[in-house]
Enzyme design. Structure first.
Site, PDB file in Angstrom:
ATOM      1  N   SER A  69      21.415  16.886  35.958  1.00 42.98           N
ATOM      2  CA  SER A  69      22.754  17.242  36.430  1.00 42.98           C
ATOM      3  C   SER A  69      23.062  18.672  36.000  1.00 42.98           C
ATOM      4  O   SER A  69      22.738  19.082  34.896  1.00 42.98           O
ATOM      5  CB  SER A  69      23.798  16.289  35.833  1.00 42.98           C
ATOM      6  OG  SER A  69      23.559  14.961  36.229  1.00 42.98           O
ATOM      7  N   HIS A  89      21.412  13.609  41.733  1.00 41.92           N
ATOM      8  CA  HIS A  89      19.988  13.428  41.462  1.00 41.92           C
ATOM      9  C   HIS A  89      19.284  13.059  42.764  1.00 41.92           C
ATOM     10  O   HIS A  89      19.305  11.906  43.200  1.00 41.92           O
ATOM     11  CB  HIS A  89      19.771  12.361  40.394  1.00 41.92           C
ATOM     12  CG  HIS A  89      20.295  12.762  39.047  1.00 41.92           C
ATOM     13  ND1 HIS A  89      19.518  13.417  38.117  1.00 41.92           N
ATOM     14  CD2 HIS A  89      21.531  12.636  38.500  1.00 41.92           C
ATOM     15  CE1 HIS A  89      20.251  13.670  37.038  1.00 41.92           C
ATOM     16  NE2 HIS A  89      21.469  13.197  37.252  1.00 41.92           N
ATOM     17  N   HIS A 134      17.232   7.231  35.228  1.00 40.19           N
ATOM     18  CA  HIS A 134      17.903   6.969  33.959  1.00 40.19           C
ATOM     19  C   HIS A 134      17.704   5.523  33.514  1.00 40.19           C
ATOM     20  O   HIS A 134      17.705   4.602  34.338  1.00 40.19           O
ATOM     21  CB  HIS A 134      19.406   7.238  34.071  1.00 40.19           C
ATOM     22  CG  HIS A 134      19.752   8.660  34.374  1.00 40.19           C
ATOM     23  ND1 HIS A 134      19.760   9.152  35.659  1.00 40.19           N
ATOM     24  CD2 HIS A 134      20.094   9.690  33.563  1.00 40.19           C
ATOM     25  CE1 HIS A 134      20.109  10.442  35.634  1.00 40.19           C
ATOM     26  NE2 HIS A 134      20.305  10.785  34.371  1.00 40.19           N
ATOM     27  N   TYR A 154      19.846   3.760  31.998  1.00 36.48           N
ATOM     28  CA  TYR A 154      21.059   2.984  32.237  1.00 36.48           C
ATOM     29  C   TYR A 154      21.165   2.438  33.658  1.00 36.48           C
ATOM     30  O   TYR A 154      21.973   1.542  33.932  1.00 36.48           O
ATOM     31  CB  TYR A 154      22.311   3.795  31.885  1.00 36.48           C
ATOM     32  CG  TYR A 154      22.566   5.026  32.732  1.00 36.48           C
ATOM     33  CD1 TYR A 154      22.988   4.940  34.055  1.00 36.48           C
ATOM     34  CD2 TYR A 154      22.430   6.295  32.194  1.00 36.48           C
ATOM     35  CE1 TYR A 154      23.238   6.064  34.818  1.00 36.48           C
ATOM     36  CE2 TYR A 154      22.668   7.433  32.937  1.00 36.48           C
ATOM     37  CZ  TYR A 154      23.068   7.306  34.246  1.00 36.48           C
ATOM     38  OH  TYR A 154      23.311   8.431  34.997  1.00 36.48           O
ATOM     39  N   GLU A 155      20.356   2.983  34.572  1.00 41.82           N
ATOM     40  CA  GLU A 155      20.363   2.465  35.935  1.00 41.82           C
ATOM     41  C   GLU A 155      19.666   1.111  36.042  1.00 41.82           C
ATOM     42  O   GLU A 155      19.708   0.474  37.097  1.00 41.82           O
ATOM     43  CB  GLU A 155      19.674   3.453  36.876  1.00 41.82           C
ATOM     44  CG  GLU A 155      20.391   4.778  37.039  1.00 41.82           C
ATOM     45  CD  GLU A 155      19.622   5.704  37.959  1.00 41.82           C
ATOM     46  OE1 GLU A 155      19.640   5.468  39.182  1.00 41.82           O
ATOM     47  OE2 GLU A 155      18.987   6.646  37.455  1.00 41.82           O
ATOM     48  N   ALA A 170      22.761  17.941  31.796  1.00 43.41           N
ATOM     49  CA  ALA A 170      24.171  18.194  31.520  1.00 43.41           C
ATOM     50  C   ALA A 170      24.536  17.364  30.301  1.00 43.41           C
ATOM     51  O   ALA A 170      24.154  16.196  30.206  1.00 43.41           O
ATOM     52  CB  ALA A 170      25.035  17.799  32.711  1.00 43.41           C
ATOM     53  N   MET A 184      22.465  11.159  28.231  1.00 44.01           N
ATOM     54  CA  MET A 184      21.798   9.863  28.418  1.00 44.01           C
ATOM     55  C   MET A 184      20.408  10.027  29.023  1.00 44.01           C
ATOM     56  O   MET A 184      19.976   9.212  29.824  1.00 44.01           O
ATOM     57  CB  MET A 184      22.663   8.973  29.322  1.00 44.01           C
ATOM     58  CG  MET A 184      24.078   8.770  28.820  1.00 44.01           C
ATOM     59  SD  MET A 184      25.143   8.025  30.088  1.00 44.01           S
ATOM     60  CE  MET A 184      26.756   8.195  29.309  1.00 44.01           C
ATOM     61  N   SER A 185      19.704  11.074  28.624  1.00 40.86           N
ATOM     62  CA  SER A 185      18.414  11.381  29.246  1.00 40.86           C
ATOM     63  C   SER A 185      17.566  12.247  28.331  1.00 40.86           C
ATOM     64  O   SER A 185      17.892  12.436  27.155  1.00 40.86           O
ATOM     65  CB  SER A 185      18.642  12.106  30.581  1.00 40.86           C
ATOM     66  OG  SER A 185      19.217  13.392  30.335  1.00 40.86           O
ATOM     67  N   ASN A 237      31.123  19.072  29.344  1.00 41.14           N
ATOM     68  CA  ASN A 237      32.350  18.419  28.872  1.00 41.14           C
ATOM     69  C   ASN A 237      32.330  18.366  27.352  1.00 41.14           C
ATOM     70  O   ASN A 237      31.270  18.465  26.729  1.00 41.14           O
ATOM     71  CB  ASN A 237      32.466  16.990  29.431  1.00 41.14           C
ATOM     72  CG  ASN A 237      31.312  16.108  29.019  1.00 41.14           C
ATOM     73  OD1 ASN A 237      30.239  16.138  29.646  1.00 41.14           O
ATOM     74  ND2 ASN A 237      31.495  15.334  27.967  1.00 41.14           N
ATOM     75  N   HIS A 281      32.151  11.320  35.327  1.00 40.87           N
ATOM     76  CA  HIS A 281      30.991  11.948  35.963  1.00 40.87           C
ATOM     77  C   HIS A 281      31.447  13.035  36.933  1.00 40.87           C
ATOM     78  O   HIS A 281      30.739  14.038  37.131  1.00 40.87           O
ATOM     79  CB  HIS A 281      30.168  10.894  36.706  1.00 40.87           C
ATOM     80  CG  HIS A 281      28.841  11.397  37.191  1.00 40.87           C
ATOM     81  ND1 HIS A 281      27.886  11.943  36.347  1.00 40.87           N
ATOM     82  CD2 HIS A 281      28.311  11.467  38.444  1.00 40.87           C
ATOM     83  CE1 HIS A 281      26.831  12.309  37.049  1.00 40.87           C
ATOM     84  NE2 HIS A 281      27.060  12.039  38.316  1.00 40.87           N
TER      85      HIS A 281
END
Length: 269
Positions: free
Chosen positions: A28, A59, A81, A83-84, A111, A208-209, A232, A244
């Site tokens: 991102s 993505h 990811h 989390y997906e 990001a 998260m990556s 952020n 997001h």
């Protein structure tokens, strides 16, 4: 019968005459770089045997081979990811494809939320080390033939490749800060108490990556650099709720800087 990795590698080889040694994972905030790639060929993840497809805005899910800054490069446009719902094997499969294709150096971008007071929204941070708080390691289980199970992570991020990134930023008159990156599993954002705990552990930015890919890249012997765009303030440090949409909006605002920085990095790498 060929393995999915062999089939995926052959598919990339058939798609282009280029054989880049540099790979970049565009997270991102970095996706717009693909528009600057010349002599390009694209292969969608959906076409790649054994490769899952991203389901997150920003993505694209493509391998793009071409020239950026005069250098041959293999881009992973978008990432998978944990989390997906993907397994760690699926999340890191594109890195294994890169290595099998011949990539020797990889820049991992993302990001991230800023934790330390020295990082403001819009800043760029060179990752010098990481903390894995995802609760899982991508090397768990039997290692592929010929690869180590116990991988030394004492110098996970290459100092020499990191210095190339630092020089590229300086030449572009972009301030590049540095710090420790912490990865969490997501998809919920962190609580203020968690951010306070991570700060005490020494983390400067969070997302998260990236960490799973860095670990697998090191198992494969790749030279790794990491770059975060601070989109952020982490939970409890900003004036508004984290979303997001905020990440994507800030990504658009730094797009010109991102293109300049990565293009020049390719020139120097």
């Amino acid at each position: 019968m060929q393995s999915n990795l062999q089939k995926a590698t052959q598919l990339l080889c058939d798609s282009t005459h280029l054989r880049p040694r540099l790979g970049i994972v565009l997270g991102s905030a970095f996706g717009q770089v693909v528009e600057e790639v010349g002599d390009s060929s694209a292969v969608a993840f959906a076409e790649v045997p054994g490769c899952a497809v991203p389901g997150v805005d920003g993505h694209a899910g493509q391998f793009i081979t071409g020239r950026l800054g005069g250098a041959d490069v293999l881009l992973q446009a978008g990432r998978l990811h944990y989390y997906e719902g993907h397994s760690m094997d699926q999340v890191t499969f594109p890195i294994r494809v890169m290595a099998a294709f011949g990539v020797e150096q990889v820049l991992l971008t993302n990001a991230a939320g800023g934790i330390t007071a020295g990082l403001a929204v819009g800043d760029f941070m060179r990752i010098t080390d990481h903390i894995n708080m995802m609760g899982v390691n991508p090397l768990r289980g039997e290692a592929p033939a010929g690869l180590p199970v116990f991988v030394d992570m004492s110098a996970a991020y290459s100092e020499s490749l990191g210095q190339v990134l630092t020089q590229a930023a300086a030449d572009c008159k972009i301030e590049l800060k540095s710090g420790v990156f912490v990865a969490v599993s997501g998809p919920s954002y962190e609580t203020p108490a968690e951010i306070l705990a991570f700060a005490k552990l020494g983390a400067d930015a969070i997302a998260m990556s990236t960490v799973p890919e860095a670990i697998v890249a090191r198992q494969l012997g790749l030279e790794v650099a990491g770059l975060s765009c601070i989109t952020n303030a982490a939970a409890g440090l900003g004036n508004s709720a984290i979303s997001h949409e905020e990440v994507l909006d800030q990504s658009r605002q730094v797009s010109k800087q991102v293109v300049r920085l990565l293009t020049h990095f390719c020139e120097l790498a």
